[in-house]
Design a protein around this motif. Structure first.
Motif, PDB file in Angstrom:
ATOM      1  N   ASP A 984       1.141  31.454 -39.104  1.00  0.00           N
ATOM      2  CA  ASP A 984      -0.065  31.616 -38.287  1.00  0.00           C
ATOM      3  C   ASP A 984       0.190  30.979 -36.933  1.00  0.00           C
ATOM      4  O   ASP A 984       0.562  29.798 -36.851  1.00  0.00           O
ATOM      5  CB  ASP A 984      -1.251  30.937 -38.962  1.00  0.00           C
ATOM      6  N   LEU A 985      -0.057  31.769 -35.863  1.00  0.00           N
ATOM      7  CA  LEU A 985       0.263  31.291 -34.526  1.00  0.00           C
ATOM      8  C   LEU A 985      -0.910  31.571 -33.598  1.00  0.00           C
ATOM      9  O   LEU A 985      -1.465  32.677 -33.596  1.00  0.00           O
ATOM     10  CB  LEU A 985       1.523  32.002 -34.001  1.00  0.00           C
ATOM     11  N   LYS A 986      -1.354  30.586 -32.833  1.00  0.00           N
ATOM     12  CA  LYS A 986      -2.426  30.736 -31.864  1.00  0.00           C
ATOM     13  C   LYS A 986      -1.826  30.943 -30.481  1.00  0.00           C
ATOM     14  O   LYS A 986      -0.925  30.189 -30.075  1.00  0.00           O
ATOM     15  CB  LYS A 986      -3.342  29.515 -31.839  1.00  0.00           C
ATOM     16  N   ILE A 987      -2.335  31.951 -29.748  1.00  0.00           N
ATOM     17  CA  ILE A 987      -1.812  32.306 -28.431  1.00  0.00           C
ATOM     18  C   ILE A 987      -2.953  32.239 -27.432  1.00  0.00           C
ATOM     19  O   ILE A 987      -4.058  32.740 -27.697  1.00  0.00           O
ATOM     20  CB  ILE A 987      -1.182  33.709 -28.445  1.00  0.00           C
ATOM     21  N   PRO A 988      -2.747  31.666 -26.262  1.00  0.00           N
ATOM     22  CA  PRO A 988      -3.827  31.576 -25.263  1.00  0.00           C
ATOM     23  C   PRO A 988      -4.363  32.968 -24.901  1.00  0.00           C
ATOM     24  O   PRO A 988      -3.632  33.951 -24.926  1.00  0.00           O
ATOM     25  CB  PRO A 988      -3.150  30.908 -24.067  1.00  0.00           C
ATOM     26  N   ALA A 989      -5.630  32.976 -24.531  1.00  0.00           N
ATOM     27  CA  ALA A 989      -6.307  34.250 -24.273  1.00  0.00           C
ATOM     28  C   ALA A 989      -5.801  34.940 -23.024  1.00  0.00           C
ATOM     29  O   ALA A 989      -6.001  36.149 -22.855  1.00  0.00           O
ATOM     30  CB  ALA A 989      -7.812  34.023 -24.164  1.00  0.00           C
ATOM     31  N   ASN A 990      -5.180  34.206 -22.119  1.00  0.00           N
ATOM     32  CA  ASN A 990      -4.731  34.821 -20.871  1.00  0.00           C
ATOM     33  C   ASN A 990      -3.351  35.452 -20.981  1.00  0.00           C
ATOM     34  O   ASN A 990      -2.798  35.938 -19.998  1.00  0.00           O
ATOM     35  CB  ASN A 990      -4.750  33.794 -19.750  1.00  0.00           C
TER      36      ASN A 990
END
Length: 1192
Positions: A984-990
């Protein structure tokens, strides 16, 4: 004995038609026959036959023509007075008198002015028997003056105030017609709020901003000269106020609580009340201690004006107008007094008297005040006229006794009061004339024996002659029991016989002489048919003869004609007429019928008939079964008002007994040619008592019926017209609906002609307001189906009834139905509009209901207009797409579904009636909260390397909020399709690109990618990709290119290490191939499900795409291999609708190939295959190379 006829004043007996009309006179005056020769010889005083009106307004641009025509014997001469003195027309070159007439023609077109000849004119027509005078003719030129110039300041006032715009037109002759228009010559709209008064002023009960304009113009139209004058425009500016204070009504006109009104009898009484107030007042009218006359009362100007036509003294009294609005009511009492100019009760009539007779002239008139009666003789007041001993004046009566010829004169009766006068000419003509017989001499009268004979003797004389009748040269006596003697001198022989033939002498005598005249009477024998045609039955093809022998008076020449069924004989050479016979050769069935012989003379006619029946020739053929022949000889007897007896003769039953007769009728008056069923009777009956309806012109026919069928109709019977009666029913489907805000359209289904029951079908339409105290207003209209009541208040309930009537009377009292006058657009918007946002796609709207009085119509519901604020890229568009939701009835709240999350909305609410929408409420603004976003628009895997993959994506097309981050989850898939651990990886919205490093080489990965807002996670998009094989010098494949191929085939057979490896594991490969082949064909399960269930970490659980979680694999379908040709898109982009793929829908080796460097590229379908995986059952055996690579 000798019979004398003395003229009597008695009514002629019924059926006697006098051949000469007489001019009826009063008392014992003579009757002067309208015989041209007689009238030419008799002296007669003048009579005015034509004159100009009393108040004669002339056009100053045309010649003046003042009419005066008269007749008399000898022809009268004419003279004129002007302003009471003699008018010498010979001294004025512009004035001429029409030849043979007293009409004056004043030529002012060439020179002169009309004002010069203004004055009072009177014409006198005179001959030796007297002088008649005309009315006083007041001649005035018409005037159409201009408005006086004035400077009109602009009028500025606040919204809701009252306003009166004065007109004050110039005084013209006759008075002008006033109306208000704008600069474009368009009439200004008027309503209950804005209307024009009787004085021409324009009244505003309260002003609105839309009343602002600079061109309020009053126009005066002078009809006599066809000119229009214009007042200076008036400028009005209404300043809008936040809220106008409501107020009760007050009257703008008339002022105060009471006023007086005086009107003349016969004129139109017009009463006016105009009130101001807010809201706009409504006007009502009542009469104190009485009711308004139903058929003479009308409302004008939105009920602000009450009009009563043909007003009489009985209409005097107190009338009250009431102005009412929601805040109160006021009233004003108008005291009406009806005066009367003189009007005739009995105008004097001309008298024709004989010398020595008596007579009277009566002149009776009425008025208020009572008129004064004065007499003139030959245009001179009787007080100063020459004395006549035979004349005595007693008020309104002149009594004449023992008149002589010198008593002849023309008398004038003048009845006058302060409001006008009446002038009537009546002459007394004393004639001394010897008797005259006006019937032509030696007139021959021919009469058939046993019929009445009328012998004329028209006469005249003064004194009135006596009439005597003689028969024959020796003057044989005429007895009263045989003869009837009429007042006009006619001798009637009721039953003339042969011995009545002869010469008759009429003798007229008075004291001045005697006259006689002979007429001749001949009595003729009647015409008779001594041998009549007889009933005949003839076989087809034979010849038949009808005889008709006629006996007649030898001096008369008869003509004999033959008819078939009351029509001319067919134009056929088979029909021949020979003296007394009609012969028909080669008879056919069409020749059957009734043949009639008609004998005519100049004095009488006679006829006789016989029936011809055509039958089949012998021998008689076998019986033919057929429908009956039509009945015949229809006869109507015992006629009553509502019944009649019909009888007939049956036709041949054609060997099948008649079971019943069907009787039909035709209404030739209302529905000619259309037959209706009336009754049925047994086949044994030949008569029927028929019930009838009023005022129907019945004609009947009969049909017979047997077991075979129904006969043709019989010939129609004679017609029978029933008496008229009042209608017994009223029209149906009565409705009252307004088509405009100020009217009520009353409609109904009319009665048909049969239901009218009599002539003169009309309808009495009555209406009154349901909630008011008004009496019923009624009007009788022709036979139509609609009546429009104008000037009604807007949307007021009315009680309506429509009653049928005809010349006989009224139908029963009709039922009362309720209707409404016309609707108008609602006046008020819903208030207190409130919006509650339920969630990101749903909002609830509440509002306060609009008062029913302000809806001004049937409440249809409420309508919400709402729209989303435009994004900056769309703001330049002119059109804003508004959505509409309508809530039926009186609901005061509603839900707005389908809203877009994270959006700015505006709405307003409007009330709706049958006319349309009311004004919109104030706009309400609300925002929807954030929602979960849609899936990213696309996902691509580019630049695969040994241990890294680069992901590129496009943001969601519908973010539904502010994106906070992206979540990327991925896991490896081994050769047995087992899933590895989930990362599971979180990526910035921009970010729109991300590279994953430290991946396993030559490994397949599955990616789950979705966006997030503060409301939660959105829909996911999935994709798969493979890292490259670790082989130097071989470039990695361009996975992102997405070519539709399972792998790239390379030739590694020459590689040394591969040859050694192949030899070492040959046996192992064969065994594994066999195992794989068996597992594939049997469709065995993969242990993915069990392994996933064994994992305790919820983060690694598969996601269901419809709710953002990972789903389980299906044992039945998800483990099926790919079909041949199953491909992902060429650019490796998985669209939203394609993101429901399963991780186990892969092909095992059918599409697998090696690249040139020995790396494996696996292409997998992005969608589930719901059909059976027929593509897997290939006839090819699995490749050993592919089988080995599946274990890497």
């Amino acid at each position: 004995m000798q019979l004398k006829i003395m003229p009597k004043k008695k009514r002629l007996s019924a059926g006697r038609v006098p051949l000469i009309l007489f001019l009826c006179q009063m008392i014992s005056a003579l009757e002067v026959p309208l015989d041209p020769k007689l009238l030419e010889d008799l002296l007669q005083p003048p009579t005015i036959t034509q004159q100009s009106p009393k108040d004669y307004i002339i056009d100053p641009r045309e010649n003046i023509v003042i009419q005066c025509e008269a007749k008399g014997k000898p022809p009268p001469s004419f003279s004129w007075t002007r302003n009471g003195t003699h008018f010498d027309i010979d001294k004025d070159p512009l004035v001429t008198m029409k030849p043979g007439s007293g009409t004056l023609i004043i030529n002012i077109m060439s020179e002169g002015k009309a004002e010069t000849y203004e004055g009072v004119y009177q014409c006198t027509a005179r001959n030796e028997r007297g002088a008649a005078i005309s009315n006083n003719i007041v001649v005035r030129p018409s005037r159409s003056p201009l408005w006086t110039k004035e400077k009109l300041e602009p009028i500025i006032l606040r919204n809701g105030q009252s306003l009166v715009l004065p007109c004050r037109p110039p005084v013209g002759l006759p008075p002008p017609i006033i109306f208000w228009m704008d600069n474009s010559f368009q009439r200004l709209p008027q309503s209950e709020r804005v209307s024009q008064g009787l004085n021409g002023d324009l009244y505003f009960s309260n002003v609105l901003p839309e009343d602002t304009r600079e061109d309020y113009i009053c126009y005066a139209r002078f009809n006599h000269t066809q000119t229009i004058q214009q007042k200076q425009p008036i400028s009005v500016k209404v300043i809008s106020a936040k809220s106008s204070r409501e107020r009760p009504p007050t009257f703008l006109t008339p002022e105060g609580n009471a006023s007086n009104k005086e009107e003349l009898r016969g004129n139109v009484l017009s009463l006016e009340c105009i009130a101001e107030g807010l809201p706009t007042p409504i006007i009502y009218w009542i009469k104190e201690d009485g009711i308004l006359p139903i058929n003479r009362t009308f409302y004008k100007n939105f009920k602000k004006t009450l009009q009563i036509i043909h007003v009489s003294e009985a209409d005097s009294g107190n009338y009250q107008c009431i102005a009412k609005n929601a805040l109160g009511a006021i009233h004003h009492t108008i005291s009406v007094t009806v005066k009367a100019a003189p009007y005739w009760i009995m105008a004097p009539q001309n008298l024709v008297l004989s010398p020595g007779e008596d007579g009277t002239l009566i002149c009776r008139a009425n008025g208020k005040p009572k008129p004064r009666i004065s007499w003139l003789t030959n245009g001179v007041p009787v007080e100063i006229a020459p004395d006549d001993p035979s004349r005595k004046i007693d008020g309104d009566t002149i009594i004449f006794s023992n008149v002589q010829e010198r008593s002849s004169a023309v008398y004038q009766c003048n009845a006058s009061n302060e409001y006008g006068y009446l002038l009537a000419n009546a002459f007394v003509n004393v004639l001394a004339e010897p008797p005259r017989i006006l019937t032509p001499t030696h007139t021959l009268y021919q009469v058939i024996a046993n019929r009445p004979a009328l012998l004329d003797c028209a006469f005249f004389g003064s004194p009135l002659p006596t009439i005597e009748w003689f028969k024959g040269a020796k003057g044989s006596a005429l007895h009263e029991d045989i003869y009837v003697l009429h007042e006009n001198g006619t001798l009637e022989i009721p039953v003339a016989q042969k011995d009545s033939t002869g010469t008759y002498t009429c003798v007229a005598r008075n004291k001045l002489g005697m006259a006689k005249n002979e007429v001749h009477l001949e009595i003729k024998d009647p015409t008779r048919i001594i041998k009549q045609p007889e009933y005949a039955v003839v076989q087809r093809g034979n010849t038949v003869s009808f005889e008709c022998e006629v006996k007649h008076d030898h001096t008369l020449i008869p003509t004999v004609i033959w008819l078939k069924d009351n029509s001319e004989l067919p134009s056929d050479e088979r029909f021949t007429i020979d003296k007394d016979h009609l012969v028909i050769a080669d008879v056919s069935d069409d020749d059957s019928g009734t043949y009639t012989c008609v004998a005519n003379t100049t004095l009488d006619n006679v006829s006789a008939s016989a029936v011809l029946s055509v039958v089949a020739p012998t021998p008689t053929p076998a019986p033919v079964y057929d429908v009956p022949n039509p009945p015949f000889d229809l006869e109507l007897t015992n006629p009553l008002d509502k019944s009649v007896q019909l009888s007939w003769t049956p036709g041949d039953d054609n060997n099948s007994p008649i079971t019943k007769f069907i009787i039909e009728y035709e209404d030739t008056m209302h529905e000619a040619g259309l037959w209706h069923h009336h009754a049925e009777v047994s086949g044994t009956q030949t008569t029927a008592q028929l019930k009838l309806s009023p005022y129907v012109n019945y004609s009947f026919r009969v049909m017979a019926e047997n077991s075979i069928g129904r006969s043709l109709p019989s010939e129609a019977s004679e017609q029978y017209l029933t008496k008229a009666a009042e209608p017994d029913k009223n029209p149906t489907a009565v409705e009252g609906l307004g088509s405009e805000p100020d009217n009520l359209v009353i409609t109904w289904k009319p009665l048909n002609g049969f239901e009218s029951n009599g002539p003169g079908l009309q309808y009495k339409v009555s209406w009154r307001q349901k909630d008011g105290d008004d009496e019923w207003t009624s009007v009788v209209v022709a036979n139509v189906s609609k009546y429009i009541v104008s000037g009604t208040p807007t949307f007021v309930p009315y009680l309506i009834k429509v009653q049928a009537l005809n010349d006989v009377g009224f139908a029963p009292e009709p039922a009362v139905v309720m209707g409404h006058s016309g609707e108008d657009l609602p006046m008020v918007a819903p208030g207190n509009v409130r919006v509650t946002v339920v969630n990101s796609t749903l909002a609830e709207v509440h509002w306060d209901p609009v008062p029913l009085k302000s809806i001004r119509g049937h409440l249809q519901g409420y309508r919400i207009y709402y729209w989303k604020a435009q994004s900056p890229s769309k703001r330049n568009r002119r059109h804003i797409e508004k959505k509409i939701l309508t809530f039926q009835g009186s609901k005061t709240h509603g839900m707005l579904p389908g809203l877009e999350p994270f959006s700015h909305y505006t709405l307003n609410v409007r009330v709706v009636n049958g006319k349309g929408e009311g004004p919109a409420s104030a706009d309400q603004v609300f925002n929807t909260p954030e929602g979960v976003p849609s899936a990213p628009s696309s996902l691509k895997i580019v630049n695969p390397t040994l241990d890294s993959l680069t992901l590129e994506w496009d943001p969601p097309s519908h973010p539904n909020g502010i994106l906070t981050e992206y979540t990327l989850k991925y896991q490896p898939i081994n050769s047995t399709h087992e899933l590895g651990p989930l990362v599971d990886l979180k990526i910035p919205a921009n970010k729109t690109r991300w590279t994953l490093k430290n991946l396993n080489f030559s490994t397949r990965y599955k990616f789950y990618f979705y966006a997030q807002t503060s409301a939660g996670s959105g829909s996911q998009i999935t994709e798969e990709a493979v890292t490259t094989v670790d082989e130097a010098g071989i470039p990695p494949p361009d996975v992102g290119a997405g070519k539709a191929m399972a792998s790239r085939q390379v030739d590694i057979a020459t590689q040394g290490w591969f040859i050694g490896l192949m030899c070492a594991v040959a046996l192992l490969i064969l065994i594994l191939l066999i195992v794989c082949f068996i597992r594939r064909n049997k469709g065995g399960k993969y242990p993915v499900k069990e392994k996933e269930d064994a994992r305790a970490d919820p983060e690694i659980q598969p996601m269901k795409e419809d709710d953002g979680t990972f789903g389980e694999y299906s044992d039945a379908e998800d483990h099926k291999p790919l079909k041949k040709g199953s491909r992902t898109p060429s650019d490796r982009t998985v669209k939203k609708e394609d993101s429901d793929d399963s991780l186990v829908d892969y092909g095992e080796g059918v599409n697998g190939q090696f690249n040139e460097d020995g790396s494996f590229i696996g292409q997998y379908s992005g969608k589930k295959e719901k059909e059976p995986a027929e593509g897997n059952e290939s006839s090819e055996a699995p490749s050993p190379v592919n089988a080995m690579n599946s274990f890497v």
